[in-house]
Design an enzyme around this catalytic site. Structure first.
Site, PDB file in Angstrom:
ATOM      1  N   CYS A  74       0.842  -1.192   0.000  1.00 11.54           N
ATOM      2  CA  CYS A  74       0.000   0.000   0.000  1.00 11.54           C
ATOM      3  C   CYS A  74       0.882   1.249   0.000  1.00 11.54           C
ATOM      4  CB  CYS A  74      -0.914  -0.012   1.225  1.00 11.54           C
ATOM      5  SG  CYS A  74      -1.964   1.452   1.367  1.00 11.54           S
ATOM      6  N   CYS A  77       0.413   3.137   3.519  1.00 14.20           N
ATOM      7  CA  CYS A  77       0.851   2.631   4.832  1.00 14.20           C
ATOM      8  C   CYS A  77       1.898   1.513   4.768  1.00 14.20           C
ATOM      9  CB  CYS A  77      -0.350   2.166   5.651  1.00 14.20           C
ATOM     10  SG  CYS A  77      -1.107   0.640   5.047  1.00 14.20           S
ATOM     11  N   CYS A 122      -7.185  -1.475   1.310  1.00 12.69           N
ATOM     12  CA  CYS A 122      -6.141  -1.926   2.218  1.00 12.69           C
ATOM     13  C   CYS A 122      -6.762  -2.274   3.566  1.00 12.69           C
ATOM     14  CB  CYS A 122      -5.095  -0.820   2.376  1.00 12.69           C
ATOM     15  SG  CYS A 122      -3.807  -1.204   3.594  1.00 12.69           S
ATOM     16  N   CYS A 146      -8.343  -5.941  -9.944  1.00 14.57           N
ATOM     17  CA  CYS A 146      -7.953  -4.864 -10.850  1.00 14.57           C
ATOM     18  C   CYS A 146      -7.584  -3.667  -9.974  1.00 14.57           C
ATOM     19  CB  CYS A 146      -9.136  -4.553 -11.768  1.00 14.57           C
ATOM     20  SG  CYS A 146      -8.750  -3.412 -13.088  1.00 14.57           S
TER      21      CYS A 146
END
Length: 159
Positions: A74, A77, A122, A146
């Site tokens: 991510c 984070c 996330c 996707c």
């Protein structure tokens, strides 16, 4: 033709009131920050995708071409999301995976376009990543995650 254009505009207007972000915002995430904090930490493009559920232009991400072993994390984070070994070329213009790292992503519903889609975000910070569809490789999971490339960073595998 005018009626079709009017109907399309009406559908878009109504669908923009979708509840995708409302559903996600009720969840509790390990990392929570104010909108202002996210704006300070992310680029404008990252903020628009990760926090406002925008979509990057297809074929615009350098992550589309990555084939070397490693982990996609991510961009907000650093949470591990996907491994290169589960990446495939879908031809859609966005990095695509047939599965996520266990516990790396969470799912919600998105109806912004007037129909319901499975949103992927996330699991650690709630950042919007993309959507999952049932048109992935049949020989594995049948799923196509996707994912917006701008929502991720790539960390090559350590040698």
């Amino acid at each position: 033709m005018r009626k079709l254009i009017f109907a399309f505009l009406a559908m878009v207007t109504v669908s923009c009131g979708g509840n995708a972000q409302e559903e996600k915002s009720s969840e509790k995430f390990e990392i929570t920050k104010s909108e202002e904090q996210w704006k300070q930490e992310l680029t404008n493009a990252e903020f628009q995708v990760l926090r406002k559920a925008s979509t990057e232009r297809p074929f615009s991400s350098d992550l589309n071409d990555i084939k070397e072993p490693g982990t996609f994390v991510c961009a907000a984070c650093g949470n591990e999301l996907y491994e290169t070994e589960h990446k495939f070329m879908s031809g859609t213009g966005w990095p695509s995976f047939d599965r996520a790292v266990e516990g790396g992503v969470a799912y919600g519903r998105d109806s912004k376009l007037g129909y319901s889609r499975d949103e992927v975000h996330c699991a650690r910070c709630g950042g919007h990543l993309g959507h999952v569809f049932n048109d992935g490789p049949r020989e594995t999971t049948g799923k196509r995650h996707c994912i917006n490339g701008i929502a991720m960073d790539f960390e090559p595998a350590k040698q």
